[in-house]
Design a protein around this motif. Structure first.
Motif, PDB file in Angstrom:
ATOM      1  N   ILE A  85      -6.461  23.602  -0.125  1.00 26.71           N
ATOM      2  CA  ILE A  85      -6.434  23.175  -1.522  1.00 26.71           C
ATOM      3  C   ILE A  85      -5.423  22.036  -1.583  1.00 26.71           C
ATOM      4  N   LEU A  86      -5.900  20.834  -1.815  1.00 32.08           N
ATOM      5  CA  LEU A  86      -5.077  19.632  -1.717  1.00 32.08           C
ATOM      6  C   LEU A  86      -4.190  19.448  -2.940  1.00 32.08           C
ATOM      7  N   PRO A  87      -3.057  18.800  -2.756  1.00 37.30           N
ATOM      8  CA  PRO A  87      -2.189  18.504  -3.905  1.00 37.30           C
ATOM      9  C   PRO A  87      -2.783  17.388  -4.757  1.00 37.30           C
ATOM     10  N   GLY A  88      -2.338  17.324  -5.982  1.00 37.83           N
ATOM     11  CA  GLY A  88      -2.754  16.227  -6.858  1.00 37.83           C
ATOM     12  C   GLY A  88      -4.114  16.452  -7.471  1.00 37.83           C
ATOM     13  N   LYS A  89      -4.399  15.640  -8.422  1.00 34.85           N
ATOM     14  CA  LYS A  89      -5.675  15.704  -9.109  1.00 34.85           C
ATOM     15  C   LYS A  89      -6.423  14.402  -8.857  1.00 34.85           C
ATOM     16  N   PRO A  90      -7.693  14.497  -8.484  1.00 29.43           N
ATOM     17  CA  PRO A  90      -8.450  13.270  -8.236  1.00 29.43           C
ATOM     18  C   PRO A  90      -8.700  12.496  -9.529  1.00 29.43           C
ATOM     19  N   THR A  91      -8.878  11.213  -9.376  1.00 30.16           N
ATOM     20  CA  THR A  91      -9.194  10.376 -10.528  1.00 30.16           C
ATOM     21  C   THR A  91     -10.657  10.579 -10.908  1.00 30.16           C
ATOM     22  N   SER A  92     -11.031  10.139 -12.095  1.00 30.53           N
ATOM     23  CA  SER A  92     -12.410  10.283 -12.531  1.00 30.53           C
ATOM     24  C   SER A  92     -13.353   9.496 -11.620  1.00 30.53           C
ATOM     25  N   GLU A  93     -12.893   8.369 -11.060  1.00 37.87           N
ATOM     26  CA  GLU A  93     -13.711   7.579 -10.142  1.00 37.87           C
ATOM     27  C   GLU A  93     -13.966   8.342  -8.864  1.00 37.87           C
ATOM     28  N   GLU A  94     -12.965   9.076  -8.360  1.00 33.15           N
ATOM     29  CA  GLU A  94     -13.148   9.851  -7.136  1.00 33.15           C
ATOM     30  C   GLU A  94     -14.114  11.004  -7.342  1.00 33.15           C
ATOM     31  N   ARG A 143       0.824  29.073   0.620  1.00 33.77           N
ATOM     32  CA  ARG A 143       0.898  28.120  -0.487  1.00 33.77           C
ATOM     33  C   ARG A 143       2.277  27.470  -0.474  1.00 33.77           C
ATOM     34  N   LEU A 144       2.285  26.180  -0.770  1.00 34.39           N
ATOM     35  CA  LEU A 144       3.495  25.373  -0.709  1.00 34.39           C
ATOM     36  C   LEU A 144       3.699  24.631  -2.014  1.00 34.39           C
ATOM     37  N   ASP A 145       4.971  24.335  -2.323  1.00 30.87           N
ATOM     38  CA  ASP A 145       5.318  23.689  -3.584  1.00 30.87           C
ATOM     39  C   ASP A 145       6.465  22.712  -3.334  1.00 30.87           C
ATOM     40  N   ASP A 146       6.416  21.546  -3.973  1.00 35.05           N
ATOM     41  CA  ASP A 146       7.521  20.580  -3.839  1.00 35.05           C
ATOM     42  C   ASP A 146       8.245  20.349  -5.170  1.00 35.05           C
ATOM     43  N   GLY A 147       7.993  21.207  -6.147  1.00 35.41           N
ATOM     44  CA  GLY A 147       8.625  21.058  -7.454  1.00 35.41           C
ATOM     45  C   GLY A 147       7.773  20.288  -8.435  1.00 35.41           C
ATOM     46  N   TYR A 150       0.804  -1.225   0.000  1.00 37.84           N
ATOM     47  CA  TYR A 150       0.000   0.000   0.000  1.00 37.84           C
ATOM     48  C   TYR A 150       0.835   1.272   0.000  1.00 37.84           C
ATOM     49  N   ALA A 151       2.083   1.204   0.443  1.00 39.26           N
ATOM     50  CA  ALA A 151       2.932   2.394   0.457  1.00 39.26           C
ATOM     51  C   ALA A 151       3.215   2.850  -0.968  1.00 39.26           C
ATOM     52  N   ASN A 152       3.097   4.163  -1.198  1.00 39.79           N
ATOM     53  CA  ASN A 152       3.292   4.700  -2.539  1.00 39.79           C
ATOM     54  C   ASN A 152       3.958   6.069  -2.430  1.00 39.79           C
ATOM     55  N   PRO A 153       5.264   6.162  -2.663  1.00 37.70           N
ATOM     56  CA  PRO A 153       5.954   7.446  -2.507  1.00 37.70           C
ATOM     57  C   PRO A 153       5.466   8.533  -3.456  1.00 37.70           C
ATOM     58  N   THR A 154       4.752   8.182  -4.509  1.00 39.57           N
ATOM     59  CA  THR A 154       4.214   9.221  -5.392  1.00 39.57           C
ATOM     60  C   THR A 154       3.065   9.976  -4.731  1.00 39.57           C
ATOM     61  N   ASN A 155       2.537   9.428  -3.625  1.00 40.58           N
ATOM     62  CA  ASN A 155       1.463  10.085  -2.884  1.00 40.58           C
ATOM     63  C   ASN A 155       1.981  10.922  -1.715  1.00 40.58           C
ATOM     64  N   ALA A 156       3.308  11.064  -1.568  1.00 41.18           N
ATOM     65  CA  ALA A 156       3.899  11.827  -0.471  1.00 41.18           C
ATOM     66  C   ALA A 156       4.520  13.116  -1.008  1.00 41.18           C
ATOM     67  N   ASN A 157       4.585  14.129  -0.149  1.00 42.96           N
ATOM     68  CA  ASN A 157       5.168  15.410  -0.533  1.00 42.96           C
ATOM     69  C   ASN A 157       6.156  15.868   0.526  1.00 42.96           C
ATOM     70  N   VAL A 158       7.219  16.498   0.074  1.00 36.15           N
ATOM     71  CA  VAL A 158       8.145  17.227   0.941  1.00 36.15           C
ATOM     72  C   VAL A 158       8.129  18.656   0.410  1.00 36.15           C
ATOM     73  N   TRP A 159       7.461  19.536   1.137  1.00 44.20           N
ATOM     74  CA  TRP A 159       7.291  20.904   0.660  1.00 44.20           C
ATOM     75  C   TRP A 159       8.622  21.643   0.758  1.00 44.20           C
ATOM     76  N   LEU A 160       9.143  22.067  -0.395  1.00 41.91           N
ATOM     77  CA  LEU A 160      10.467  22.679  -0.476  1.00 41.91           C
ATOM     78  C   LEU A 160      10.412  24.198  -0.583  1.00 41.91           C
ATOM     79  N   ASP A 161       9.278  24.732  -0.943  1.00 38.29           N
ATOM     80  CA  ASP A 161       9.153  26.166  -1.171  1.00 38.29           C
ATOM     81  C   ASP A 161       7.762  26.592  -0.741  1.00 38.29           C
ATOM     82  N   GLY A 162       7.625  27.842  -0.375  1.00 40.39           N
ATOM     83  CA  GLY A 162       6.309  28.317   0.013  1.00 40.39           C
ATOM     84  C   GLY A 162       6.280  29.818   0.179  1.00 40.39           C
ATOM     85  N   ASP A 163       5.086  30.371   0.164  1.00 41.28           N
ATOM     86  CA  ASP A 163       4.869  31.802   0.353  1.00 41.28           C
ATOM     87  C   ASP A 163       3.657  32.007   1.250  1.00 41.28           C
TER      88      ASP A 163
END
Length: 186
Positions: free
Chosen positions: A171-180, A124-128, A4-17
């Motif tokens: 405002i959450l990161p990522g885009k939901p799937t069509s099923e969601e 607002r935060l950004d991880d690249g 179940y672990a998926n590193p593509t679903n994790a964020n390390v926020w590197l920049d922000g304002d």
């Protein structure tokens, strides 16, 4: 190994304002635009942001019911953010003034502190690869700004601890799937 672990679903926020504006204004049409109308940027922020959420929960017990708590009561959520602004700019000075005023006297700025104020707040935060935002139309300082150590080593700055006076919108990161999206609509 976990399936179940998926590193593509994790964020390390590197920049922000962070930005402040008048209390109660409408949220920006685009939280991630290069410039945000009607808001002032804090500029440099040392050591990131600490987003806080607290809530007191009280377990109610009764004499003749022993299996568990009888009822649970909850206080309202107490949410906010702390950060250290290091740019001495308009947003920082207005927040430091706590509803007071900043004037020019004899060619120098003079800051006179007030008793407190409300303002809108955007983080607002950004991880690249992805980004997220936190918007609150009404926030206030929960304590007076604390100045950083003046020791020849530390960047001069002010620690701001904000309390949100309305529920923030995340405002959450990522885009939901069509099923969601379909599931949310039903």
């Amino acid at each position: 190994m976990s399936e179940y672990a998926n590193p593509t679903n994790a964020n390390v926020w590197l920049d922000g304002d962070a930005f402040r504006g008048a209390p109660g204004i409408e949220p920006p049409a685009d939280f991630f635009a290069k410039t945000i109308e009607n808001m002032l940027a804090y500029g440099g922020v040392e050591a990131g942001f600490n987003i806080t959420t607290e809530q007191s929960v009280t377990k109610k017990k009764v004499f003749n019911y022993r299996q568990s708590a009888y009822k649970v009561t909850r206080d309202p959520l107490d949410e906010g953010v702390t950060f250290r602004a290091v740019d001495d700019n308009e947003a920082t000075r207005l927040t430091r003034a706590m509803g007071g005023k900043v004037t020019i006297v004899d060619g120098r700025y003079r800051l006179e502190k007030g008793d407190g104020e409300e303002f809108s707040f955007l983080l607002r935060l950004d991880d690249g690869e992805d980004d997220m935002a936190l918007w609150c139309p009404r926030a206030a300082l929960s304590s007076a700004p604390t100045r950083a150590a003046i020791d020849g080593q530390t960047i001069d700055g002010w620690e701001f601890a904000l309390t949100f006076l309305e529920k923030p919108i995340e405002i959450l990161p990522g885009k939901p799937t069509s099923e969601e999206i379909a599931a949310a609509g039903s």
